[in-house]
Design a protein around this motif. Structure first.
Motif, mmCIF file in Angstrom:
data_model
loop_
_atom_site.group_PDB
_atom_site.id
_atom_site.type_symbol
_atom_site.label_atom_id
_atom_site.label_comp_id
_atom_site.label_asym_id
_atom_site.label_seq_id
_atom_site.Cartn_x
_atom_site.Cartn_y
_atom_site.Cartn_z
ATOM 1 N N GLY A 31 16.188 -29.601 11.996
ATOM 2 C CA GLY A 31 17.441 -29.739 12.752
ATOM 3 C C GLY A 31 18.508 -30.527 12.006
ATOM 4 O O GLY A 31 19.686 -30.470 12.364
ATOM 5 N N THR A 33 19.175 -33.598 12.066
ATOM 6 C CA THR A 33 19.828 -34.684 12.803
ATOM 7 C C THR A 33 19.430 -36.070 12.287
ATOM 8 O O THR A 33 20.072 -37.060 12.630
ATOM 9 C CB THR A 33 19.540 -34.601 14.319
ATOM 10 O OG1 THR A 33 18.130 -34.668 14.527
ATOM 11 C CG2 THR A 33 20.086 -33.320 14.911
ATOM 12 N N THR A 52 14.230 -23.707 9.168
ATOM 13 C CA THR A 52 14.582 -23.108 10.463
ATOM 14 C C THR A 52 14.459 -21.584 10.487
ATOM 15 O O THR A 52 14.587 -20.978 11.547
ATOM 16 C CB THR A 52 16.009 -23.508 10.914
ATOM 17 O OG1 THR A 52 16.960 -23.032 9.955
ATOM 18 C CG2 THR A 52 16.143 -25.004 11.053
ATOM 19 N N THR A 74 12.620 -27.545 19.640
ATOM 20 C CA THR A 74 13.663 -28.565 19.788
ATOM 21 C C THR A 74 13.368 -29.447 20.995
ATOM 22 O O THR A 74 12.587 -29.086 21.871
ATOM 23 C CB THR A 74 15.048 -27.907 19.996
ATOM 24 O OG1 THR A 74 14.991 -27.155 21.218
ATOM 25 C CG2 THR A 74 15.429 -27.009 18.836
ATOM 26 N N ARG A 106 19.179 -29.340 18.648
ATOM 27 C CA ARG A 106 19.024 -29.173 17.211
ATOM 28 C C ARG A 106 17.810 -29.941 16.682
ATOM 29 O O ARG A 106 17.079 -29.446 15.841
ATOM 30 C CB ARG A 106 20.329 -29.683 16.570
ATOM 31 C CG ARG A 106 20.630 -29.213 15.209
ATOM 32 C CD ARG A 106 21.074 -27.774 15.143
ATOM 33 N NE ARG A 106 20.975 -27.395 13.743
ATOM 34 C CZ ARG A 106 20.703 -26.186 13.285
ATOM 35 N NH1 ARG A 106 20.564 -25.189 14.115
ATOM 36 N NH2 ARG A 106 20.585 -25.956 12.002
ATOM 37 N N VAL B 54 26.052 -27.486 19.475
ATOM 38 C CA VAL B 54 25.551 -28.263 18.326
ATOM 39 C C VAL B 54 26.714 -29.060 17.734
ATOM 40 O O VAL B 54 27.879 -28.744 17.971
ATOM 41 C CB VAL B 54 24.944 -27.359 17.214
ATOM 42 C CG1 VAL B 54 23.813 -26.497 17.755
ATOM 43 C CG2 VAL B 54 26.021 -26.476 16.562
ATOM 44 N N VAL B 59 25.063 -29.415 10.700
ATOM 45 C CA VAL B 59 24.490 -28.088 10.461
ATOM 46 C C VAL B 59 24.965 -27.624 9.096
ATOM 47 O O VAL B 59 26.150 -27.767 8.764
ATOM 48 C CB VAL B 59 24.948 -27.091 11.543
ATOM 49 C CG1 VAL B 59 24.404 -25.695 11.253
ATOM 50 C CG2 VAL B 59 24.517 -27.549 12.932
#
Ligand SMILES: Cc1cc2nc3c(=O)[nH]c(=O)nc-3n(C[C@H](O)[C@H](O)[C@H](O)COP(=O)(O)OP(=O)(O)OC[C@H]3O[C@@H](n4cnc5c(N)ncnc54)[C@H](O)[C@@H]3O)c2cc1C
Ligand code: FES
Ligand code: FES
Lengths: 290, 152
Positions: A31, A33, A52, A74, A106, B54, B59
């Motif tokens: 993700g 993050t 992913t 997720t 995410r 998101v 990303v």
């Protein structure tokens, strides 16, 4: 961004082959993050191996008496999954409070485990629920208990070339329930200052057995609270028993004083959260009626 | 590689390590998506990726192969989206920097939950920081938009 290479394998085998041949160049990303925040802060991975696109790492399903949660599941998927909510309530509760909607859409369970933050929200529930982490590597698959995965802040038993494939949570027997409680500076977008997950079988008379307590953010890794578990085991959580368990959990915690909170406060909050989580167990049990 | 942006298929010969945010703003000229923190904490960069909210600062473009991205520029049709209407009418916009992200979060929320409670609205926009409005009017606007959309 300064990463020089990017690859998006479609299978676990391709990902493992890239890692094996990459001479340490590749950093997995799911993700993003955690990782992309580190990149923003100046980290410069030699190459990003995007997981992913790997279908086999997705999805949550029941399999051989366990709930198999793919590494790419997720937080939002974990939080919404009916079977997780029913049979692994602590995990669903934790996934519900991570970050914000966009972070939950995410961020993945595999990233939460691999990142090995002592404050990672999904880890105390996984530890309390007795989950096992499936690790895929060049020599096949191996399994590690969730509580043995992290060895320190940001460090795990994973060796270069390995990936987390899934977390497996055993499906509970009758009367077994779990709960998660955490405190942060505010409700959203704040990492836990202290978190507690509890799993136990609640008997007809209210006694608890097979008690497992895990604490987040009060040691270099998520830890089991052995003294608190012993204080609750086989007993009905009456006010006296709870007081004993609270005293015990203050000694189980090994918190530090840092910019977010001091040590004394963290010990005290372990006690408060333990009481709330154990009370939630009893309440969930009464509602389910088994 | 192929990405669909606001319903239009875009072919790019991109740097896969480019942030989706930079691709949208700089390559596609879609500057409605804002950068606040660059770290997932403010929601100013929020877009929908395959329908899910998101933060585009977290990303990578390479992760969007074959995906569909919806930005603030794609939200309004010939008329403004009801969330945008309500925000204008109820004064939920001051400097406006957070507004595109708040609109995207609200649109995502209302698609999933057409009748949110005030608590659900707050949770839906909990990842969006606004330094001007104090959220009260934003919450009122989202609830109002939900009402309009149900009645429409
Ligand atoms: C604004 C914000 C708020 C947050 N709030 C919370 C919170 O409340 N609670 C919380 O627990 N976390 C929080 N986080 C942290 C983060 O969202 C979670 O830890 C998330 O689960 C990470 O997953 P990811 O897929 O995004 O990981 P990534 O960033 O993709 O990866 C993280 C690390 O794990 C490795 N990795 C990822 N997947 C695998 C795999 N399958 N096998 C091996 N290694 C792998 C990567 O190489 C990297 O080192 C927050 C982050 C942000 C930016
Ligand atoms: S700029 Fe992406 S969340 Fe702040
Ligand atoms: S209106 Fe200024 S930040 Fe929200």
């Amino acid at each position: 961004m300064a990463a020089t290479a990017f690859a998006r394998p479609a299978t676990v085998a391709e990902a493992l082959a890239a890692l094996a041949g990459g001479g340490g160049r590749w950093t997995p990303v799911a993700g993003g993050t955690d990782l992309l925040v580190r990149v923003r802060d100046g980290a410069r991975p030699g190459g990003l191996l995007d997981l992913t696109g790997i279908e086999a790492l997705r999805g949550i399903r029941e399999e051989a008496g366990a709930l198999r949660i793919g590494a790419l599941a997720t937080h939002a998927e974990v939080a919404a999954h009916e079977v997780v909510r029913k049979h692994a309530a602590a995990l669903a509760e934790a996934a519900t409070v991570v970050g914000s909607p966009a972070i939950r859409n995410r961020g993945t369970i595999g990233g939460n485990l691999a990142n090995a933050s002592p404050a990672a929200d999904l880890v105390p529930p996984l530890v309390a629920l007795g989950a096992v982490v499936e690790i895929a590597g060049p020599d096949g698959c191996r399994e590690v208990a969730a509580e043995a995965l992290a060895t320190g802040p940001g460090r795990t038993v994973l060796v270069p070339g390995e990936l987390i494939a899934a977390a497996r949570v055993p499906l509970p027997g009758p009367g077994r329930t779990s709960a998660f409680r955490r405190l942060g500076a505010r409700r959203a977008l704040a990492i836990a200052k202290v978190s507690v997950a509890v799993a136990a079988t609640v008997w007809r008379d209210g006694a608890l057995s097979g008690v497992r307590v895990a604490l987040g953010a009060v040691a270099p890794t998520v830890i089991r609270a052995a003294a608190a578990e012993a204080a609750l085991e086989g007993r009905v959580p009456s006010p006296d028993v709870l007081a004993e368990a609270e005293a015990a959990v203050r000694t189980d915690a090994r918190p530090i004083t840092d910019i977010r909170s001091n040590e004394t406060w963290r010990r005290e909050m372990c006690a408060v959260l333990l009481r709330r989580a154990v009370s939630a167990l009893a309440g969930a049990h009464a509602r389910s009626g088994d | 590689m192929k990405v669909t942006v606001n319903g239009r298929e875009v072919e790019t010969a991109p740097d896969p390590c480019r942030r989706l945010l930079d691709f949208l703003r700089e390559d596609q000229g879609l500057a409605g998506t804002k950068e606040g923190c660059g770290k997932g904490e403010c929601g100013a960069c929020a877009v929908l990726l395959d329908g899910r909210l998101v933060n585009s600062c977290l990303v990578l473009l390479g992760q969007c192969e074959g995906a569909s991205v919806e930005t603030i520029e794609g939200v309004a049709g010939t008329a403004l989206h009801p969330v945008q209407e309500a925000m204008l009418q109820l004064g939920a916009v001051q400097c406006g920097f957070c507004t595109p992200g708040l609109v995207m979060a609200s649109v995502a929320l209302l698609r999933e939950n057409p009748s949110p409670t005030p608590a659900e609205v707050r949770r839906g926009i909990e990842g969006n920081l606004c330094r001007c409005t104090g959220y009260v009017k934003v919450e009122a606007a989202v609830l109002d938009a939900a009402r309009r959309m149900r009645e429409a």
